[in-house]
Every structure is written in structure tokens, then in C-alpha cells.
Design a protein around this motif. Structure first.
Motif, short mmCIF file in Angstrom:
data_model
loop_
_atom_site.label_atom_id
_atom_site.label_comp_id
_atom_site.label_asym_id
_atom_site.label_seq_id
_atom_site.Cartn_x
_atom_site.Cartn_y
_atom_site.Cartn_z
N GLY A 250 0.80 -1.21 0.00
CA GLY A 250 0.00 0.00 0.00
C GLY A 250 0.83 1.26 0.00
N SER A 251 2.06 1.21 0.56
CA SER A 251 2.90 2.40 0.61
C SER A 251 3.83 2.51 -0.58
N SER A 252 3.68 1.65 -1.55
CA SER A 252 4.58 1.65 -2.70
C SER A 252 4.21 2.76 -3.69
N GLU A 253 5.23 3.29 -4.33
CA GLU A 253 5.06 4.21 -5.45
C GLU A 253 5.60 3.51 -6.69
N LEU A 254 4.72 3.24 -7.63
CA LEU A 254 5.06 2.40 -8.78
C LEU A 254 4.88 3.16 -10.08
N GLY A 255 5.56 4.29 -10.21
CA GLY A 255 5.51 5.06 -11.45
C GLY A 255 6.47 4.50 -12.48
N ILE A 256 6.00 4.32 -13.70
CA ILE A 256 6.79 3.66 -14.73
C ILE A 256 7.72 4.63 -15.48
N ILE A 257 7.53 5.93 -15.33
CA ILE A 257 8.30 6.90 -16.11
C ILE A 257 9.81 6.73 -15.91
N PRO A 258 10.34 6.59 -14.68
CA PRO A 258 11.80 6.40 -14.54
C PRO A 258 12.30 5.13 -15.23
N LEU A 259 11.49 4.08 -15.23
CA LEU A 259 11.91 2.84 -15.88
C LEU A 259 11.93 2.99 -17.40
N LEU A 260 10.90 3.67 -17.93
CA LEU A 260 10.89 3.91 -19.38
C LEU A 260 12.05 4.79 -19.79
N TRP A 261 12.36 5.80 -18.95
CA TRP A 261 13.48 6.69 -19.27
C TRP A 261 14.79 5.89 -19.32
N GLY A 262 15.02 5.05 -18.32
CA GLY A 262 16.23 4.23 -18.32
C GLY A 262 16.27 3.28 -19.50
N THR A 263 15.13 2.70 -19.86
CA THR A 263 15.07 1.77 -20.99
C THR A 263 15.44 2.47 -22.29
N PHE A 264 14.84 3.63 -22.54
CA PHE A 264 15.10 4.33 -23.80
C PHE A 264 16.50 4.96 -23.81
N TYR A 265 16.98 5.40 -22.66
CA TYR A 265 18.30 6.02 -22.59
C TYR A 265 19.39 4.98 -22.91
N ILE A 266 19.31 3.82 -22.27
CA ILE A 266 20.30 2.77 -22.54
C ILE A 266 20.18 2.27 -23.97
N SER A 267 18.97 2.15 -24.47
CA SER A 267 18.78 1.72 -25.86
C SER A 267 19.36 2.74 -26.83
N PHE A 268 19.20 4.02 -26.51
CA PHE A 268 19.77 5.07 -27.37
C PHE A 268 21.28 4.98 -27.42
N VAL A 269 21.93 4.79 -26.28
CA VAL A 269 23.38 4.65 -26.26
C VAL A 269 23.80 3.41 -27.06
N ALA A 270 23.06 2.32 -26.90
CA ALA A 270 23.38 1.09 -27.63
C ALA A 270 23.26 1.30 -29.14
N LEU A 271 22.21 1.97 -29.56
CA LEU A 271 22.03 2.22 -31.00
C LEU A 271 23.09 3.20 -31.52
N ALA A 272 23.50 4.16 -30.68
CA ALA A 272 24.55 5.09 -31.10
C ALA A 272 25.87 4.36 -31.35
N VAL A 273 26.05 3.22 -30.70
CA VAL A 273 27.24 2.41 -30.94
C VAL A 273 27.02 1.46 -32.12
N ALA A 274 25.87 0.79 -32.15
CA ALA A 274 25.65 -0.28 -33.11
C ALA A 274 25.37 0.22 -34.52
N VAL A 275 24.63 1.32 -34.65
CA VAL A 275 24.21 1.76 -35.99
C VAL A 275 25.40 2.22 -36.84
N PRO A 276 26.27 3.13 -36.38
CA PRO A 276 27.39 3.51 -37.24
C PRO A 276 28.33 2.34 -37.56
N ILE A 277 28.71 1.59 -36.53
CA ILE A 277 29.64 0.49 -36.77
C ILE A 277 29.01 -0.57 -37.65
N GLY A 278 27.76 -0.95 -37.36
CA GLY A 278 27.09 -1.97 -38.15
C GLY A 278 26.86 -1.53 -39.58
#
Length: 490
Positions: A250-278
């Protein structure tokens, strides 16, 4: 009887039916193959198909229908007073099923006898302790109604499995006898078998669709249960992720925004590496590399796609993280506090995605007709100008589709994030801070200490549903781009 042995018995009946059907066909033709309408193998296959297919179909239908009947019977045993605030009847039924499986596993492991597990007067506190000592996942304490319902569940499930075994074996035998009865020299066995095989092929082709529907429904049902306990607005628009494993969440705060931000941020860094090299690797392999170099380089590059992600995660944890910390940590620039960070996971994930981008882009570039290259050379363009002004524009829609497919792969990655990015759910632009993703939190929520009847555990299904929608959307966009803008060349 276990499901494995039941299927084995059905297949054995089908094999015996095949042999008998073939022999009966030859006997009806007096041993002359030319007197048969079809080859002898078709007669055997007809008997085997009539023995196996209806029996296995009954098995599947029974396995799907039995839980509905058992749950309906068990639900009537649970009074409304046994459903606490913040829970629901569906969650209590999930506890019952989990307790029943725990009793089965504890009996199989020798932690308790079958008589003790079925004893209606057994102390539920003692049952809880024994199940936990046997390593079974149960709630903090099994209540009396849940224990009684779990014992009833085991009885109904055992009876259902017994009757299922008898029914399936009888159907297999009856089907084999039916096939043997219609076997004679004039029977059109080939036509019957080919129609049956066509139906089987259609059913096999439908498995992917049915599996997707099953996954979606399992997520939807549990997500609905979660939103009955936790407000949807707080979940989708909350800026804080702070689950509490005490009580019912009952005392939990379960907002998904920080998780989505981390997901997209890490994916962006991964694509910044993979797209040019690939992409550069694909251009080199398709336009500049000789046949001998290509024959060696492309398979070696694609080996990266076969490395398990847990190995990438260990590489991020033990090699890339300490390396970045030595450069950007306190002994270097001083902007990195620990080896687990967005940059650590993003770099390693980018390496993992290189084969996805390079292989797909290479195939797309090779699909551009040689006539377009020759025309460019005929107008006086150099190799680099041809690549830049002719080949890449022609292959661009396919390349964009490949990048979007790689992005959906990055969003769904788990082990690299768990080991390389940390577990902090925060909103930050600093790539050298620890963050986490949706997939990492799904793992932690289902392997933590939360009560499975609380929002803290059920939120994993809501996270999974959100991730499913995001990745499905990316895949649909990628396929749309590839199909709409792909040039069709002769």
C-alpha cells in the motif's frame, strides 16, 4: 501418469496402428501392391493419424478446459471474508494454485507425506513452515481457507488427470480400430492422409498466432488485476519508483516513467554504438570487400549474435565497467562513481546489436541492382559517390527497418542491464550514473520478497504489458517501412 508418458503411449498406439494398417492393406489385396488404390504406407499412416490426432486433440482441449472447471469449484469454497483489502478473488485463487503446487512438490521431495498433505485437520502454520523449508514459494502465511482450497484443488486435479489419461488412451485405441476397420484395397487412403496432413500443417502454421494470443491474454488478465489494486494514472504518469515489500504494497510508489526513461536512454546509447559500426561494416562487406574477405569476415561478425547475453553481462560487469571507471572515475575525470552505469550497459549492448544491423543492412544493400551501380559509374561517379548518392538512398528504407528491429531488441534486453547498468530508477541525463530498465524490474519484482497478492508483485505484469506494446509497435513500424518503401527489382 505424467503427461510425457501419456503422449508416449499415444504415439506407441499410433506406431502399432501404422504397422497393422499396412499389413491389413496388403492382406486385403492378396499381397499384390498394384491391387491397392494407394501405397501401403498411406494405409498405415491413415490408421496412425486416426489414432494420434484425435487423442492429442482431446488432450489439449482437456488441459485447457480442466483449469476452468477446477477454479470454478475452488472459488465457491473461498468466502468473501477470506479476501482481504487490497486483494481479489483471482489473486486468492492464484495463492491456492501456488500452495497446491507447493504441496505436490513437498510430497515428491519427501518433506511431508501424502496423508499429511491431504489431512483436513492439518495446522496451516505447520504447513507454511514445511513448504518454506522445502523451498516452495508461498505467501507469508497460508490461511485456513487457502489450505483447504489447495487440498481440494489437488484432489480435483488428480482426478481430472486420471480420467484424462483413460479418455485419451481410449480415444487413441478407438481411432486405431476405426482406421483398421476401413482399411481395404479400394479405400482411398492417400486422399484421406493428404487432407489430414493439410489440416495438421494449417494447425502448425497457427501456433505462432495462438501463442501470441496466449501471451497477450496472460498479460492482460494479470494487468487488469494489478489496476484493480493500483491506480492506472499513478502507474503511467508517476515519477517515482519505490516499491515496498512490506504488507500489501500500500505504501509503494510504482511510477513507470523512470523505468521507461532508463530503458530508452540505454537503448539510445546502444544504438549510437551499433548503428554507425554496423552500417559501415555492411557497406564495406557489400561494396569494398573481396569475396575471400567477405567469406571470412561476415561469419565472424555474426558470431557476436550467437553469444549468450549473460556473457555480455559478465563482460560489462568485469571488463567494461572497471575500464570506464578507471578513465571517468575518481582516478580519472571524476564524473563516474561506480562501474555500473548507463554507458557501461549501452556500450556492451551496442556491441551485441552490431550483427543485427550489419547483417540486415548488408543483405539490403546487396539487393540494390547492379544496373544502378553501373549507371552511376557510367556517368563518371566514383565508388564513394555511388555509395553515398545511389546505393544508400535506394537501401535506406530497409536500413531504417533494420535499425528499428535492433531497437526493439535493445528495449527487451535484460541480463546486460541487470549486470551492467545497476538497479537505480531515476530520471537523469548523466550517462555515467546507474539506471535500470523495465525488463530488469520485471525480474526483480518476480524474484523479490513480495506477496504475490500485492501490487508490488503484480506490477511485473503491467510492466510486461507496457513493454509488449512498445516493442510490438516498433516491429510494426519497421515492417511497415520495409514493405511500403522497399523497391521491387526484377
Amino acid at each position: 501418469m505424467s503427461l510425457f508418458w501419456l503422449i508416449l503411449i499415444v504415439l506407441a498406439i499410433a506406431v502399432v496402428g501404422y504397422v497393422l494398417g499396412r499389413a491389413r492393406a496388403m492382406s486385403s489385396a492378396g499381397g499384390v501392391r498394384s491391387a491397392l488404390h494407394s501405397l501401403p504406407s498411406y494405409y498405415g499412416a491413415n490408421v496412425a493419424m486416426k489414432a494420434a490426432v484425435p487423442a492429442l486433440l482431446l488432450l489439449i482441449v482437456w488441459l485447457l478446459a480442466q483449469p476452468f472447471y477446477v477454479n470454478s469449484d475452488i472459488s465457491a469454497m473461498i468466502p468473501d471474508s477470506a479476501i482481504s483489502d487490497g486483494s481479489s478473488r483471482g489473486l486468492v485463487l492464484a495463492e491456492v494454485r501456488r500452495a497446491a503446487r507447493g504441496l505436490d512438490n513437498a510430497v515428491a521431495a519427501g518433506a511431508m507425506t501424502e496423508e499429511f498433505a491431504r489431512n483436513a485437520r492439518a495446522d496451516f502454520n505447520d504447513i507454511t513452515v514445511r513448504l518454506k523449508e522445502a523451498g516452495q514459494i508461498v505467501t507469508s502465511e497460508i490461511t485456513q481457507p487457502v489450505l483447504r482450497a489447495a487440498q481440494r484443488y489437488r484432489v480435483l486435479a488428480a482426478a481430472g488427470n486420471f480420467y484424462m489419461t483413460i479418455a485419451v488412451i481410449l480415444v487413441a485405441i478407438v481411432g486405431a480400430l476405426w482406421g483398421l476397420r476401413e482399411t481395404n484395397a479400394q479405400f482411398r487412403a492417400r486422399n484421406t492422409v493428404e487432407k489430414g496432413v493439410r489440416v495438421i500443417l494449417i494447425a502448425a502454421a497457427s501456433i505462432a498466432i495462438l501463442t501470441t494470443i496466449g501471451i497477450l491474454l496472460s498479460l492482460v488478465f494479470n494487468t487488469v488485476e494489478f489496476f484493480k489494486l493500483y491506480p492506472a494514472a499513478d502507474f503511467f504518469f508517476g515519477l517515482t519508483w519505490s516499491p515496498s515489500f512490506s504488507g500489501r504494497g500500500g505504501s509503494s510508489e510504482l511510477g513507470i516513467i523512470p523505468l521507461l526513461w532508463g530503458t530508452f536512454y540505454i537503448s539510445f546509447v546502444a544504438l549510437a554504438v551499433a548503428v554507425p559500426i554496423g552500417l559501415f561494416a555492411a557497406i564495406y562487406l557489400a561494396e569494398y570487400a573481396g569475396s575471400k574477405v567477405r567469406a571470412v569476415a561476415k561469419p565472424l561478425l555474426e558470431i557476436l549474435a550467437g553469444i549468450p547475453t549473460i556473457v555480455y553481462g559478465l563482460f560489462a560487469l568485469l571488463t567494461v565497467g572497471p575500464l570506464l571507471l578507471s578513465v571517468f572515475g575518481d582516478n580519472g575525470i571524476g564524473i563516474m562513481k561506480a562501474g555500473t552505469a548507463v554507458m557501461t550497459a549501452g556500450l556492451v549492448m551496442g556491441v551485441m546489436l552490431i550483427p543485427f544491423v550489419s547483417s540486415l543492412s548488408d543483405d539490403i544493400i546487396n539487393a540494390v541492382p547492379q544496373a544502378m551501380r553501373d549507371g552511376s559509374y557510367g556517368l563518371g561517379a566514383t565508388k564513394s559517390e555511388t555509395v553515398k548518392n545511389v546505393i544508400l538512398p535506394a537501401a535506406l528504407p530497409g536500413i531504417v527497418g533494420a535499425i528499428l528491429l535492433a531497437a526493439s531488441r535493445a528495449i527487451g534486453e535484460t541480463m546486460i542491464v541487470v549486470l551492467g547498468a545497476g538497479a537505480a530508477a531515476r530520471l537523469s541525463l548523466n550517462p555515467f550514473e546507474a539506471m535500470t530498465t523495465v525488463t530488469a524490474k520485471i525480474v526483480s519484482q518476480l524474484t523479490g520478497d513480495a506477496d504475490f497478492a500485492s501490487p508490488v508483485a503484480l506490477v511485473a505484469f503491467a510492466l510486461g504489458m507496457t513493454l509488449f506494446v512498445v516493442t510490438l509497435g516498433l516491429n510494426i513500424v519497421a515492417l511497415y517501412i520495409v514493405r511500403k518503401y522497399r523497391e521491387q527489382y526484377d
